[in-house]
Design a protein around this motif. Structure first.
Motif, PDB file in Angstrom:
ATOM      1  N   VAL A   1       0.856  -1.188   0.000  1.00  0.00           N
ATOM      2  CA  VAL A   1       0.000   0.000   0.000  1.00  0.00           C
ATOM      3  C   VAL A   1       0.892   1.238   0.000  1.00  0.00           C
ATOM      4  O   VAL A   1       1.984   1.234   0.571  1.00  0.00           O
ATOM      5  N   ASP A   2       0.415   2.262  -0.690  1.00  0.00           N
ATOM      6  CA  ASP A   2       1.141   3.528  -0.743  1.00  0.00           C
ATOM      7  C   ASP A   2       2.601   3.335  -1.179  1.00  0.00           C
ATOM      8  O   ASP A   2       3.532   3.653  -0.432  1.00  0.00           O
ATOM      9  N   PRO A   3       2.801   2.822  -2.381  1.00  0.00           N
ATOM     10  CA  PRO A   3       4.168   2.476  -2.816  1.00  0.00           C
ATOM     11  C   PRO A   3       5.104   3.676  -2.897  1.00  0.00           C
ATOM     12  O   PRO A   3       6.327   3.495  -2.876  1.00  0.00           O
ATOM     13  N   ASP A   4       4.566   4.888  -2.962  1.00  0.00           N
ATOM     14  CA  ASP A   4       5.431   6.083  -3.047  1.00  0.00           C
ATOM     15  C   ASP A   4       6.484   6.122  -1.953  1.00  0.00           C
ATOM     16  O   ASP A   4       7.586   6.618  -2.153  1.00  0.00           O
ATOM     17  N   ARG A   5       6.129   5.581  -0.794  1.00  0.00           N
ATOM     18  CA  ARG A   5       7.049   5.619   0.347  1.00  0.00           C
ATOM     19  C   ARG A   5       8.326   4.825   0.103  1.00  0.00           C
ATOM     20  O   ARG A   5       9.318   5.002   0.809  1.00  0.00           O
ATOM     21  N   HIS A   6       8.282   3.905  -0.849  1.00  0.00           N
ATOM     22  CA  HIS A   6       9.397   2.966  -1.007  1.00  0.00           C
ATOM     23  C   HIS A   6      10.127   3.063  -2.339  1.00  0.00           C
ATOM     24  O   HIS A   6      11.063   2.296  -2.582  1.00  0.00           O
ATOM     25  N   LEU A   7       9.693   3.961  -3.219  1.00  0.00           N
ATOM     26  CA  LEU A   7      10.254   3.982  -4.579  1.00  0.00           C
ATOM     27  C   LEU A   7      11.764   4.207  -4.576  1.00  0.00           C
ATOM     28  O   LEU A   7      12.510   3.489  -5.254  1.00  0.00           O
ATOM     29  N   GLU A   8      12.222   5.205  -3.829  1.00  0.00           N
ATOM     30  CA  GLU A   8      13.668   5.517  -3.834  1.00  0.00           C
ATOM     31  C   GLU A   8      14.477   4.319  -3.370  1.00  0.00           C
ATOM     32  O   GLU A   8      15.501   3.981  -3.965  1.00  0.00           O
ATOM     33  N   ALA A   9      14.015   3.673  -2.309  1.00  0.00           N
ATOM     34  CA  ALA A   9      14.774   2.552  -1.743  1.00  0.00           C
ATOM     35  C   ALA A   9      14.906   1.411  -2.751  1.00  0.00           C
ATOM     36  O   ALA A   9      15.991   0.839  -2.926  1.00  0.00           O
TER      37      ALA A   9
ATOM     38  N   ARG B   1       0.772  10.226 -10.914  1.00  0.00           N
ATOM     39  CA  ARG B   1       1.889  10.912 -10.247  1.00  0.00           C
ATOM     40  C   ARG B   1       2.995   9.912  -9.865  1.00  0.00           C
ATOM     41  O   ARG B   1       4.183  10.166 -10.054  1.00  0.00           O
ATOM     42  N   THR B   2       2.570   8.776  -9.363  1.00  0.00           N
ATOM     43  CA  THR B   2       3.551   7.770  -8.930  1.00  0.00           C
ATOM     44  C   THR B   2       4.326   7.213 -10.128  1.00  0.00           C
ATOM     45  O   THR B   2       5.555   7.046 -10.066  1.00  0.00           O
ATOM     46  N   LEU B   3       3.621   6.957 -11.228  1.00  0.00           N
ATOM     47  CA  LEU B   3       4.294   6.451 -12.434  1.00  0.00           C
ATOM     48  C   LEU B   3       5.303   7.481 -12.947  1.00  0.00           C
ATOM     49  O   LEU B   3       6.421   7.137 -13.343  1.00  0.00           O
ATOM     50  N   ALA B   4       4.923   8.745 -12.913  1.00  0.00           N
ATOM     51  CA  ALA B   4       5.840   9.805 -13.360  1.00  0.00           C
ATOM     52  C   ALA B   4       7.063   9.874 -12.442  1.00  0.00           C
ATOM     53  O   ALA B   4       8.189  10.101 -12.902  1.00  0.00           O
ATOM     54  N   ARG B   5       6.855   9.646 -11.159  1.00  0.00           N
ATOM     55  CA  ARG B   5       7.987   9.661 -10.218  1.00  0.00           C
ATOM     56  C   ARG B   5       8.958   8.519 -10.511  1.00  0.00           C
ATOM     57  O   ARG B   5      10.167   8.670 -10.381  1.00  0.00           O
ATOM     58  N   ILE B   6       8.421   7.366 -10.889  1.00  0.00           N
ATOM     59  CA  ILE B   6       9.291   6.226 -11.211  1.00  0.00           C
ATOM     60  C   ILE B   6      10.169   6.572 -12.419  1.00  0.00           C
ATOM     61  O   ILE B   6      11.382   6.339 -12.414  1.00  0.00           O
ATOM     62  N   ARG B   7       9.566   7.177 -13.427  1.00  0.00           N
ATOM     63  CA  ARG B   7      10.370   7.574 -14.603  1.00  0.00           C
ATOM     64  C   ARG B   7      11.387   8.647 -14.224  1.00  0.00           C
ATOM     65  O   ARG B   7      12.522   8.634 -14.727  1.00  0.00           O
ATOM     66  N   ALA B   8      10.989   9.539 -13.339  1.00  0.00           N
ATOM     67  CA  ALA B   8      11.926  10.596 -12.917  1.00  0.00           C
ATOM     68  C   ALA B   8      13.119  10.008 -12.166  1.00  0.00           C
ATOM     69  O   ALA B   8      14.203  10.592 -12.158  1.00  0.00           O
ATOM     70  N   LEU B   9      12.921   8.830 -11.568  1.00  0.00           N
ATOM     71  CA  LEU B   9      14.033   8.140 -10.901  1.00  0.00           C
ATOM     72  C   LEU B   9      14.906   7.389 -11.909  1.00  0.00           C
ATOM     73  O   LEU B   9      15.868   6.715 -11.532  1.00  0.00           O
ATOM     74  N   GLY B  10      14.545   7.457 -13.186  1.00  0.00           N
ATOM     75  CA  GLY B  10      15.335   6.808 -14.228  1.00  0.00           C
ATOM     76  C   GLY B  10      14.991   5.339 -14.419  1.00  0.00           C
ATOM     77  O   GLY B  10      15.761   4.586 -15.008  1.00  0.00           O
ATOM     78  N   LYS B  11      13.825   4.914 -13.930  1.00  0.00           N
ATOM     79  CA  LYS B  11      13.415   3.503 -14.033  1.00  0.00           C
ATOM     80  C   LYS B  11      12.233   3.378 -14.977  1.00  0.00           C
ATOM     81  O   LYS B  11      11.530   4.351 -15.256  1.00  0.00           O
ATOM     82  N   ARG B  12      12.006   2.151 -15.454  1.00  0.00           N
ATOM     83  CA  ARG B  12      10.822   1.912 -16.282  1.00  0.00           C
ATOM     84  C   ARG B  12       9.624   1.768 -15.356  1.00  0.00           C
ATOM     85  O   ARG B  12       9.679   1.089 -14.331  1.00  0.00           O
ATOM     86  N   ALA B  13       8.523   2.415 -15.758  1.00  0.00           N
ATOM     87  CA  ALA B  13       7.336   2.462 -14.900  1.00  0.00           C
ATOM     88  C   ALA B  13       6.369   1.350 -15.265  1.00  0.00           C
ATOM     89  O   ALA B  13       5.954   1.213 -16.422  1.00  0.00           O
ATOM     90  N   GLY B  14       6.028   0.544 -14.258  1.00  0.00           N
ATOM     91  CA  GLY B  14       5.086  -0.558 -14.472  1.00  0.00           C
ATOM     92  C   GLY B  14       3.800  -0.318 -13.692  1.00  0.00           C
ATOM     93  O   GLY B  14       3.821   0.200 -12.576  1.00  0.00           O
ATOM     94  N   LEU B  15       2.691  -0.707 -14.314  1.00  0.00           N
ATOM     95  CA  LEU B  15       1.402  -0.641 -13.623  1.00  0.00           C
ATOM     96  C   LEU B  15       0.819  -2.055 -13.601  1.00  0.00           C
ATOM     97  O   LEU B  15       0.807  -2.742 -14.626  1.00  0.00           O
TER      98      LEU B  15
END
Ligand code: DX5
Ligand code: ZN
Length: 220
Positions: free
Chosen positions: A70-78, A99-113
């Motif tokens: 739940v609330d994966p935003d908390r763990h994306l960087e890690a 927003r979360t998918l865009a954050r994953i791309r901003a971290l330089g990763k491929r965004a999966g849903l």
């Protein structure tokens, strides 16, 4: 079209994790699938970033990280820092998925849903521009070794039609109950990436297990 096989370490012998991952790579795996579960979104608890780091050290293959939290935003960087290449979030666990998918791309990763079996295709329509990998669950998430739910096949067909019609370069992945018999069905429906836990790590001969999935997938 080439089909990718992503063995899920959930079915591996975790006491020998690095060797298991190396063996899957040598046996022809394309991606390594890592299931992170929090005991809230799903009943089970599995692994986090520290274990992902160990997988990262064992292979150069793309690491496909499936966050059942739940609330994966908390763990994306890690998870990004621990070595994920693809970070996939569950639609049902995320308040503002765009927003979360865009954050994953901003971290330089491929965004999966990821969408659960009951979630209709319409739920992802306006998120498609933000997605690199769309994972359709073919079981309820939480455990390996469950039975494939055939009622999900029409959703895979519709999504394949949308992606082709609109020329959207998204990988269509399936996860849960995939073995040579169901691999044939999901690939015929339009899937391009097959996650397999029991059907690879549950087998003694991993090379033969991956070859059997590929042979079954040669329908497309
Ligand atoms: C289930 C996980 C799967 C699991 C698949 O919630 O997301 O990745 O490892 O296992 P099998 O292939 O045995 O169904
Ligand atoms: Zn998974």
């Amino acid at each position: 079209m080439s089909i990718r096989i992503a063995p899920s370490i959930l079915s591996a012998d975790l006491g020998r994790l690095a060797d298991e991952v190396r063996e899957a790579e040598a046996a022809g795996a394309d991606w390594i699938h890592v299931d992170a579960m929090d005991g809230q979104f799903v009943p089970n608890i599995t692994v986090g970033p520290v274990v992902l780091q160990a997988v990262r050290r064992a292979t150069a293959l793309p690491l496909d990280v499936h966050l059942m939290v739940v609330d994966p935003d908390r763990h994306l960087e890690a998870f990004a820092e621990a070595g994920a290449d693809i970070l996939s979030i569950q639609l049902e666990a995320t308040r503002h998925p765009q927003r979360t998918l865009a954050r994953i791309r901003a971290l330089g990763k491929r965004a999966g849903l990821v969408v659960n079996p009951h979630t209709p295709e319409e739920a992802v329509r306006y998120l498609l521009p933000d997605i690199d990998v769309l994972l359709v669950m073919t079981v309820n998430p939480g455990f390996s070794g469950q039975r494939f739910l055939p009622q999900v096949l029409p959703k895979i067909r519709v999504l394949r039609e949308w992606l082709d019609r609109e020329g959207i370069p998204v990988e269509l992945e399936v996860d849960g109950g995939i073995h040579p018999g169901t691999a044939r069905e999901v690939v015929a429906a339009g899937a391009t990436v097959l996650v397999a836990g029991t059907a690879v790590f549950g087998q003694r001969d991993r090379r033969q297990a991956i070859a059997a999935l590929r042979a079954a997938a040669a329908v497309r």
